[in-house]
Design an enzyme around this catalytic site. Sequence first.
Site, PDB file in Angstrom:
ATOM      1  N   TYR A 170      34.043 136.293  -5.789  1.00 47.30           N
ATOM      2  CA  TYR A 170      33.545 135.790  -4.506  1.00 47.30           C
ATOM      3  C   TYR A 170      33.055 136.967  -3.676  1.00 47.30           C
ATOM      4  O   TYR A 170      33.368 138.131  -3.963  1.00 47.30           O
ATOM      5  CB  TYR A 170      34.634 135.007  -3.756  1.00 47.30           C
ATOM      6  CG  TYR A 170      35.702 135.863  -3.135  1.00 47.30           C
ATOM      7  CD1 TYR A 170      36.837 136.220  -3.854  1.00 47.30           C
ATOM      8  CD2 TYR A 170      35.589 136.305  -1.819  1.00 47.30           C
ATOM      9  CE1 TYR A 170      37.827 137.011  -3.286  1.00 47.30           C
ATOM     10  CE2 TYR A 170      36.569 137.082  -1.240  1.00 47.30           C
ATOM     11  CZ  TYR A 170      37.690 137.442  -1.982  1.00 47.30           C
ATOM     12  OH  TYR A 170      38.659 138.212  -1.413  1.00 47.30           O
ATOM     13  N   CYS A 171      32.272 136.648  -2.644  1.00 44.44           N
ATOM     14  CA  CYS A 171      31.784 137.717  -1.764  1.00 44.44           C
ATOM     15  C   CYS A 171      31.766 137.219  -0.323  1.00 44.44           C
ATOM     16  O   CYS A 171      32.779 136.726   0.159  1.00 44.44           O
ATOM     17  CB  CYS A 171      30.432 138.239  -2.219  1.00 44.44           C
ATOM     18  SG  CYS A 171      29.177 136.967  -2.428  1.00 44.44           S
ATOM     19  N   ARG A 172      30.628 137.331   0.373  1.00 41.53           N
ATOM     20  CA  ARG A 172      30.617 137.006   1.812  1.00 41.53           C
ATOM     21  C   ARG A 172      30.415 135.538   2.100  1.00 41.53           C
ATOM     22  O   ARG A 172      30.685 135.092   3.212  1.00 41.53           O
ATOM     23  CB  ARG A 172      29.526 137.824   2.505  1.00 41.53           C
ATOM     24  CG  ARG A 172      29.838 139.309   2.515  1.00 41.53           C
ATOM     25  CD  ARG A 172      28.623 140.118   2.889  1.00 41.53           C
ATOM     26  NE  ARG A 172      28.878 141.542   2.692  1.00 41.53           N
ATOM     27  CZ  ARG A 172      27.949 142.438   2.378  1.00 41.53           C
ATOM     28  NH1 ARG A 172      26.690 142.044   2.224  1.00 41.53           N
ATOM     29  NH2 ARG A 172      28.252 143.697   2.217  1.00 41.53           N
TER      30      ARG A 172
END
Lengths: 225, 225
Positions: free
Chosen positions: A179-181
């Site tokens: 996952y990221c932002r």
Amino acid sequence: MRNPNRVFKDAIYEQFARIGKAVSSPKRLELLDLLCQWERTVEALAKETGLTVANASQHLQALRAARLVETEKVGVFVTYRVADQVVCEFFRSMRVLAESRLAEVEQIKRRFLEGREGMEPVDRDALIERIREGAVIILDVRPVEEYNAGHIPGAMSIPLKELERHLSELPHNQEIVAYCRGPYCVLAIQAVEMLRAKGFNAVRLEEGIQDLRAIGFPMAVGEEK
Amino acid sequence: MRNPNRVFKDAIYEQFARIGKAVSSPKRLELLDLLCQWERTVEALAKETGLTVANASQHLQALRAARLVETEKVGVFVTYRVADQVVCEFFRSMRVLAESRLAEVEQIKRRFLEGREGMEPVDRDALIERIREGAVIILDVRPVEEYNAGHIPGAMSIPLKELERHLSELPHNQEIVAYCRGPYCVLAIQAVEMLRAKGFNAVRLEEGIQDLRAIGFPMAVGEEK
DNA sequence: CAATTATTCAATAAATTAGTTTATTGGTTG
DNA sequence: CAACCAATAAACTAATTTATTGAATAATTG
């Protein structure tokens, strides 16, 4: 137009519009989105958004004029950060409204993802449940400072840039969730593409930290273990 | 600038900015605020906001382009209404953000209220508690259609314009709480001033329907009894 | 203290937006 | 069908916003 009620209303709505004007420019929204992850210098923000430094500075000052962000000068650098967590919540509510009212958002996302392997939408709730249970390896591919500012408890921090060097630390026999932002950040997409190409069993979680926080997901700060 | 990630991000934030642009004008915010109470024709909106019809029409079309409002043509009239309740919730979150970040909002409100009798801020929670208990007469002074669209259960509907004619229906020996559209609507202020001048024991509840709904207050629709 | 670096300021041109005025459209009514 | 009305469209001016460029500021470094 001497009516005091009208003068009052005009003055009030003019104040509300200060917020609206601040979030009426695509670039300012991108800056705000980044700042909701973690504070940054003008130069870093300019680089990440593809703006010239002078232009980024102007946009940031517009956000500051609306009191959405604050600055701190340390040495030659000026650090911008969101003035309050409610600013991020407001930004998110705007994003959710755009997603629900503007079909174009979904279209643009679909067009961007089409043809990419392994980006098929996953069953989010099931995925989040597996994350809660600790049944998967969770991988946070954002820069380390953003990870430290808030991450999914138990997640490993391997920024995308360093992922290739750290592949040996990841297992082949277990599912990896990157996952990221959030839904419009490409870091996790690129991470999953790389991992799949190397034979890992990887999927992407679209939700970012702000989204998870909003649904009451617990957060960890600082380094893990 | 052929980078597909940049093209994607630019397209996405441009969509978000459509919402921002729609709410970046004081007059459009005033229109949206009114529409969150109840639907109206262009002419009615123009009159209430002090805009020319042509100008109001333009602003309304801007709101419609951002899909925040919808229209329906009935005969010669075009009725505008909010496209979804989430639009009102978004507007409210913007208003709350402005109140919390922009000290000017509080200043403008204080300046407008100063010198008016009986507009001293009341203890809201205590007042809301008394409303919940049914210990006071509750008076909704908005136009009838707005009352019918949603009101405090048990509230009487006497629009400000008709208040003078209906004074005999109100008791002198009980506290009267008047409310209208919210903190920046002047109807309840004027109602309380009139009632006090006539010897009634009246106070104003600043919160409007949207605010009460947001704190989980139950709502009634249609006519009472 | 001169040179360097990060940021802001100032000036400009291009683009967008807001408000006004004057048609035009589309439906209703006598 | 002519007159009327609500709403929109079109044309225009004035004002504001945007990106770009180059200069100015202010803190740090050699």
